[in-house]
Design a protein around this motif. Sequence first.
Motif, PDB file in Angstrom:
ATOM      1  N   HIS A   1       0.580  -1.306   0.025  1.00 31.10           N
ATOM      2  CA  HIS A   1       0.007  -0.449  -0.105  1.00 31.10           C
ATOM      3  C   HIS A   1       0.905   1.469  -0.074  1.00 31.10           C
ATOM      4  CE1 HIS A   1      -2.737   2.859   0.665  1.00 31.10           C
ATOM      5  NE2 HIS A   1      -2.304   2.844   2.215  1.00 31.10           N
ATOM      6  N   PHE A   2       0.470   2.186  -0.836  1.00 33.39           N
ATOM      7  CA  PHE A   2       1.433   3.126  -0.835  1.00 33.39           C
ATOM      8  C   PHE A   2       0.644   4.268  -0.533  1.00 33.39           C
ATOM      9  CE2 PHE A   2       4.489   0.826  -3.177  1.00 33.39           C
ATOM     10  CZ  PHE A   2       6.039   1.664  -2.957  1.00 33.39           C
ATOM     11  N   PRO A   3       0.194   5.223   0.315  1.00 35.11           N
ATOM     12  CA  PRO A   3      -0.939   6.438   0.758  1.00 35.11           C
ATOM     13  C   PRO A   3      -0.493   7.029  -0.136  1.00 35.11           C
ATOM     14  CG  PRO A   3       1.206   5.854   2.441  1.00 35.11           C
ATOM     15  CD  PRO A   3       1.605   5.781   1.287  1.00 35.11           C
ATOM     16  N   GLN A   4      -1.698   7.572  -0.257  1.00 33.32           N
ATOM     17  CA  GLN A   4      -2.070   9.470  -1.084  1.00 33.32           C
ATOM     18  C   GLN A   4      -1.355  10.395  -0.391  1.00 33.32           C
ATOM     19  OE1 GLN A   4      -4.037   9.439  -4.625  1.00 33.32           O
ATOM     20  NE2 GLN A   4      -3.260   7.721  -4.412  1.00 33.32           N
ATOM     21  N   LYS A   5      -0.677  11.260  -0.904  1.00 36.81           N
ATOM     22  CA  LYS A   5       0.003  12.694  -0.377  1.00 36.81           C
ATOM     23  C   LYS A   5      -0.788  12.878  -1.561  1.00 36.81           C
ATOM     24  CE  LYS A   5       2.554  11.279   3.206  1.00 36.81           C
ATOM     25  NZ  LYS A   5       2.360  11.644   4.677  1.00 36.81           N
ATOM     26  N   THR A   6      -0.571  14.560  -1.308  1.00 37.51           N
ATOM     27  CA  THR A   6      -0.933  15.863  -1.991  1.00 37.51           C
ATOM     28  C   THR A   6      -0.042  16.583  -2.416  1.00 37.51           C
ATOM     29  OG1 THR A   6      -2.578  16.476   0.207  1.00 37.51           O
ATOM     30  CG2 THR A   6      -1.917  18.130  -1.554  1.00 37.51           C
ATOM     31  N   LYS A   7       0.289  16.818  -3.106  1.00 37.97           N
ATOM     32  CA  LYS A   7       0.732  17.870  -4.009  1.00 37.97           C
ATOM     33  C   LYS A   7       0.362  18.927  -4.698  1.00 37.97           C
ATOM     34  CE  LYS A   7       3.745  16.990  -9.029  1.00 37.97           C
ATOM     35  NZ  LYS A   7       4.237  16.401  -9.938  1.00 37.97           N
TER      36      LYS A   7
ATOM     37  N   ILE B   1       5.017  23.344  -6.620  1.00 34.29           N
ATOM     38  CA  ILE B   1       5.025  24.270  -4.817  1.00 34.29           C
ATOM     39  C   ILE B   1       4.975  22.656  -3.703  1.00 34.29           C
ATOM     40  CG2 ILE B   1       3.572  25.623  -3.194  1.00 34.29           C
ATOM     41  CD1 ILE B   1       2.004  26.556  -5.563  1.00 34.29           C
ATOM     42  N   HIS B   2       4.739  21.780  -3.862  1.00 33.61           N
ATOM     43  CA  HIS B   2       5.361  20.918  -2.733  1.00 33.61           C
ATOM     44  C   HIS B   2       4.294  19.543  -3.971  1.00 33.61           C
ATOM     45  CE1 HIS B   2       4.956  18.513   0.597  1.00 33.61           C
ATOM     46  NE2 HIS B   2       3.909  17.825   0.677  1.00 33.61           N
ATOM     47  N   ASP B   3       5.720  18.748  -3.228  1.00 35.54           N
ATOM     48  CA  ASP B   3       5.786  17.638  -4.111  1.00 35.54           C
ATOM     49  C   ASP B   3       5.871  16.276  -3.147  1.00 35.54           C
ATOM     50  OD1 ASP B   3       5.839  14.961  -5.853  1.00 35.54           O
ATOM     51  OD2 ASP B   3       6.927  15.866  -7.065  1.00 35.54           O
ATOM     52  N   PRO B   4       5.221  15.582  -2.783  1.00 31.97           N
ATOM     53  CA  PRO B   4       5.928  14.447  -1.343  1.00 31.97           C
ATOM     54  C   PRO B   4       6.153  13.282  -1.772  1.00 31.97           C
ATOM     55  CG  PRO B   4       3.665  13.978  -2.649  1.00 31.97           C
ATOM     56  CD  PRO B   4       3.882  15.024  -3.607  1.00 31.97           C
ATOM     57  N   ASN B   5       6.999  13.494  -3.314  1.00 31.97           N
ATOM     58  CA  ASN B   5       8.081  12.990  -3.443  1.00 31.97           C
ATOM     59  C   ASN B   5       9.432  12.809  -4.110  1.00 31.97           C
ATOM     60  OD1 ASN B   5       6.649  10.161  -3.318  1.00 31.97           O
ATOM     61  ND2 ASN B   5       4.591  11.392  -5.404  1.00 31.97           N
ATOM     62  N   GLU B   6       9.629  14.193  -3.197  1.00 34.14           N
ATOM     63  CA  GLU B   6      10.635  14.787  -3.878  1.00 34.14           C
ATOM     64  C   GLU B   6      11.412  14.905  -3.246  1.00 34.14           C
ATOM     65  OE1 GLU B   6      10.603  19.186  -4.047  1.00 34.14           O
ATOM     66  OE2 GLU B   6      11.120  18.909  -6.111  1.00 34.14           O
ATOM     67  N   SER B   7      12.840  14.745  -2.868  1.00 35.41           N
ATOM     68  CA  SER B   7      13.290  14.639  -1.714  1.00 35.41           C
ATOM     69  C   SER B   7      13.628  15.875  -0.762  1.00 35.41           C
ATOM     70  CB  SER B   7      14.919  14.100  -1.808  1.00 35.41           C
ATOM     71  OG  SER B   7      15.633  15.560  -2.531  1.00 35.41           O
TER      72      SER B   7
END
Length: 140
Positions: free
Chosen positions: A105-111, A121-127
């Motif tokens: 399961h990969f949760p959903q995150k807000t981008k 502005i915000h990417d949950p997958n960016e380091s």
Amino acid sequence: MCAILDLIKQYSDQELAFLYTYHIESYMEETQSQIRDYIRHVRGLSDLTIAQIVEDVAHSSSTLGCPRCHSLNWNIYDVQWEVPLSTRQESLIQSPIEQERDPNHFPQKTKIDCNICGYVIHDPNESFWTSLKKTVSFKK
Ligand SMILES: [Zn+2]
């Protein structure tokens, strides 16, 4: 009138300048030419005026909205959070029932990205470091 023109006629000259400079390539070619026609012929913005607007905003001290164009017209949506499981702190608080139901399961995150200039502005997958570098590069 097509949907894109209905939308962009609500934009300010500043928003159109940033859309034209940074985000127009994301549209289909036919839509791009409709946008260009509207900006040049209906709104009367020349390439020079557009470049001047973008330059002025880049040198403004405003910290409001998008770091690049200062618009508050943001696109907020959920994406799959692709951070590896081993580095996810939230996996620790994921309930056993949830893990059992879907071990991968990969949760959903807000981008969040800017609707006007396309800036992410915000990417949950960016380091963290990439995100920090981006923020610092916009500081005066
Ligand atoms: Zn923007």
